[in-house]
Design an enzyme around this catalytic site. Structure first.
Site, PDB file in Angstrom:
ATOM      1  N   ARG A  15       0.840  -1.205   0.000  1.00 11.63           N
ATOM      2  CA  ARG A  15       0.000   0.000   0.000  1.00 11.63           C
ATOM      3  C   ARG A  15       0.872   1.251   0.000  1.00 11.63           C
ATOM      4  NH1 ARG A  15      -3.649  -1.470   5.164  1.00 11.63           N
ATOM      5  NH2 ARG A  15      -1.651  -2.425   5.747  1.00 11.63           N
ATOM      6  N   LYS A  75       1.510   1.896   7.400  1.00 13.80           N
ATOM      7  CA  LYS A  75       1.815   1.116   8.587  1.00 13.80           C
ATOM      8  C   LYS A  75       2.734   1.873   9.533  1.00 13.80           C
ATOM      9  CE  LYS A  75       0.677  -2.272   9.685  1.00 13.80           C
ATOM     10  NZ  LYS A  75      -0.496  -2.533  10.558  1.00 13.80           N
ATOM     11  N   TYR A  94      -1.341   4.572  10.634  1.00 12.59           N
ATOM     12  CA  TYR A  94      -1.711   3.562  11.622  1.00 12.59           C
ATOM     13  C   TYR A  94      -0.521   3.372  12.557  1.00 12.59           C
ATOM     14  CZ  TYR A  94      -5.749   2.165   8.780  1.00 12.59           C
ATOM     15  OH  TYR A  94      -6.934   2.153   8.081  1.00 12.59           O
ATOM     16  N   HIS A  96      -1.002   1.683  16.199  1.00 16.85           N
ATOM     17  CA  HIS A  96      -1.193   0.482  17.032  1.00 16.85           C
ATOM     18  C   HIS A  96      -0.132   0.413  18.128  1.00 16.85           C
ATOM     19  CE1 HIS A  96      -4.245  -0.949  14.255  1.00 16.85           C
ATOM     20  NE2 HIS A  96      -3.397  -0.794  13.254  1.00 16.85           N
ATOM     21  N   GLU A 118      -6.108   4.762  13.607  1.00 18.20           N
ATOM     22  CA  GLU A 118      -7.039   3.793  14.194  1.00 18.20           C
ATOM     23  C   GLU A 118      -7.755   4.294  15.440  1.00 18.20           C
ATOM     24  OE1 GLU A 118      -3.187   2.996  16.361  1.00 18.20           O
ATOM     25  OE2 GLU A 118      -3.753   3.419  14.282  1.00 18.20           O
ATOM     26  N   ILE A 178     -16.964  -4.516  12.577  1.00 12.87           N
ATOM     27  CA  ILE A 178     -16.795  -4.386  11.138  1.00 12.87           C
ATOM     28  C   ILE A 178     -16.095  -5.602  10.551  1.00 12.87           C
ATOM     29  CG2 ILE A 178     -15.805  -2.997   9.286  1.00 12.87           C
ATOM     30  CD1 ILE A 178     -18.098  -1.627  10.719  1.00 12.87           C
ATOM     31  N   VAL A 179     -14.993  -6.024  11.182  1.00  8.60           N
ATOM     32  CA  VAL A 179     -14.272  -7.201  10.695  1.00  8.60           C
ATOM     33  C   VAL A 179     -15.183  -8.427  10.714  1.00  8.60           C
ATOM     34  CG1 VAL A 179     -12.386  -8.819  11.158  1.00  8.60           C
ATOM     35  CG2 VAL A 179     -11.987  -6.365  11.322  1.00  8.60           C
ATOM     36  N   ARG A 203     -25.903  -5.567  19.682  1.00  4.48           N
ATOM     37  CA  ARG A 203     -25.227  -5.866  18.423  1.00  4.48           C
ATOM     38  C   ARG A 203     -25.644  -7.237  17.897  1.00  4.48           C
ATOM     39  NH1 ARG A 203     -23.882  -4.057  13.740  1.00  4.48           N
ATOM     40  NH2 ARG A 203     -22.110  -5.153  12.788  1.00  4.48           N
ATOM     41  N   ASP A 270      -2.569  -7.128  15.100  1.00 15.63           N
ATOM     42  CA  ASP A 270      -1.868  -5.843  15.156  1.00 15.63           C
ATOM     43  C   ASP A 270      -2.119  -5.100  16.461  1.00 15.63           C
ATOM     44  OD1 ASP A 270      -4.475  -5.152  14.613  1.00 15.63           O
ATOM     45  OD2 ASP A 270      -4.052  -4.135  12.718  1.00 15.63           O
ATOM     46  N   ASN A 301      -0.490  -6.989   8.612  1.00 19.64           N
ATOM     47  CA  ASN A 301      -0.878  -6.035   7.562  1.00 19.64           C
ATOM     48  C   ASN A 301      -1.590  -6.756   6.429  1.00 19.64           C
ATOM     49  OD1 ASN A 301       1.630  -7.264   6.884  1.00 19.64           O
ATOM     50  ND2 ASN A 301       2.091  -5.653   5.402  1.00 19.64           N
TER      51      ASN A 301
END
Length: 372
Positions: A15, A75, A94, A96, A118, A178-179, A203, A270, A301
């Site tokens: 990316r 990243k 990102y 993390h 994030e 979401i994942v 949820r 991550d 990633n």
């Protein structure tokens, strides 16, 4: 402002932090964009594409980092990049940080203003810069899991969708965000049996409505998790606590009960991983390891493997925040936008995001006091 885009150097990270369209938007707003040569090749963007949009191409990462007032990445920086840190540099990527003590220390010691994609969070608690990559990772988790269930890859030889007269495979998803939702979409599309476990009853009701009862939903507790992990052909870990380490909800003794050749894809790796046996981060070049007879995939990633899609989706959501930072400066932009302010993790040697401070044992400093 001078905005720098270095080439990503993490293993198989294809990316890039901006598209030519993003360059043009920054240029229209009066900013200079400096891009390391070939930074966009992995995503299908050439130097010429960027030059036509108004970017200046530089030969080395050192030139980009030293020229920029703000660095945009995909990243988190890795050790070879720490030497580029300097006081007052804005780093927008990102990060993390909760499982990254060395990176956090380097940011603090060098006075970097570190803004994490994030942890930018809207009033409805959604994470707008994490959502598109979570969508990508969720969908990838199933196609990756399906591949590694094949016998040549170490799996048990199960086709997730089954065939007439043969039961489909069982996909168990820990976390219904979401994942998890996107993983369920893909798994259902393949014809698998799908179970989502989450600790939020509201949820779970939403998921039941979204999937019209085609997905089984279970409340998260150790009893239910153990029961479903034991039955899983493919187990997907997708639990997220913004900015904090992921909780280890699937314990090692549960993994030991899985059939040999089952597959675990820990998307939360991550943030430290949500599976206790996900005790190492893997790469796209060596994506799996075997533990207790179970194939573990723990690439941090994942979206880097589908770089074209991921770069376009990422720039769609990062660009407006990048424009605000460049147009106003980081402090004023954070004052004007509470969502962006939540993204500011480290400023002037202080940790300004509480979950990171807690995870790594630093004193927490409220951002408002730093800006004041």
């Amino acid at each position: 402002m001078n905005v720098g885009i270095p080439k990503e150097i993490k293993n198989n990270e294809n990316r890039v932090a901006i598209t030519p369209a993003g360059v043009e938007a920054l240029r229209i707003n009066g900013h200079n964009v400096f891009i390391e040569t070939s930074a966009g090749i992995g995503s299908g963007f050439t130097n010429e594409d960027y030059q036509n949009a108004g970017a200046v191409i530089l030969e080395t990462a050192a030139e980009v980092w030293s020229t920029a007032d703000m660095i945009m990445k995909v990243k988190e920086p890795i050790a070879p990049e720490y030497g580029f840190f300097r006081e007052g540099l804005i780093l927008f990527t990102y990060l993390h940080l909760a499982p990254e003590p060395e990176l956090t220390k380097a940011l603090i010691e060098n006075g970097v203003i570190a803004i994490a994609y994030e942890t930018i969070q809207l009033p409805d608690r959604s994470l707008p810069l994490l959502i598109p990559m979570s969508e990508v990772a969720g969908r990838m988790s199933v196609q990756i899991g399906a591949q590694f269930l094949e016998k040549p890859w170490g799996g048990k030889g199960v086709l997730l969708g089954g065939v007439p007269g043969v039961l489909p495979g069982n996909v168990v998803i820990i976390g219904g965000g979401i994942v998890g939702t996107n993983a369920a979409k893909m798994a259902l599309g393949l014809g698998a049996n799908v179970t989502i476990i989450d600790n939020n009853s509201t949820r779970l009701r939403q998921l039941d409505d979204i999937f019209d009862g085609r997905v089984r939903t279970l409340m998260s507790n150790s009893y239910n998790i153990e029961s479903m992990v034991r039955q899983a052909d493919l187990l997907i870990g997708s639990v997220l606590i913004p900015g904090a380490r992921a909780p280890k909800l699937v314990k090692e003794y549960m993994v030991k009960q899985m059939a040999p050749g089952s597959v675990i894809v820990d998307v939360a790796i991550d943030q430290g991983g949500s599976i206790e046996t996900s005790d190492r981060v893997t790469t796209h070049s060596e994506p799996t390891y075997l533990k207790h007879g179970v194939v573990h995939y723990a690439v941090a990633n994942m979206p880097g493997a589908v770089a074209r899609t991921s770069t376009l989706a990422l720039t769609n959501v990062t660009l407006n925040y990048a424009l605000a930072l460049a147009n106003k400066g980081w402090a004023q932009a954070a004052k004007d936008d509470a969502a962006l302010a939540k993204g500011v993790n480290v400023v002037n040697g202080k940790v300004t995001y509480e979950a990171v401070a807690t995870a790594l044992g630093y004193d927490y400093t409220e951002l408002a006091s730093v800006i004041a």
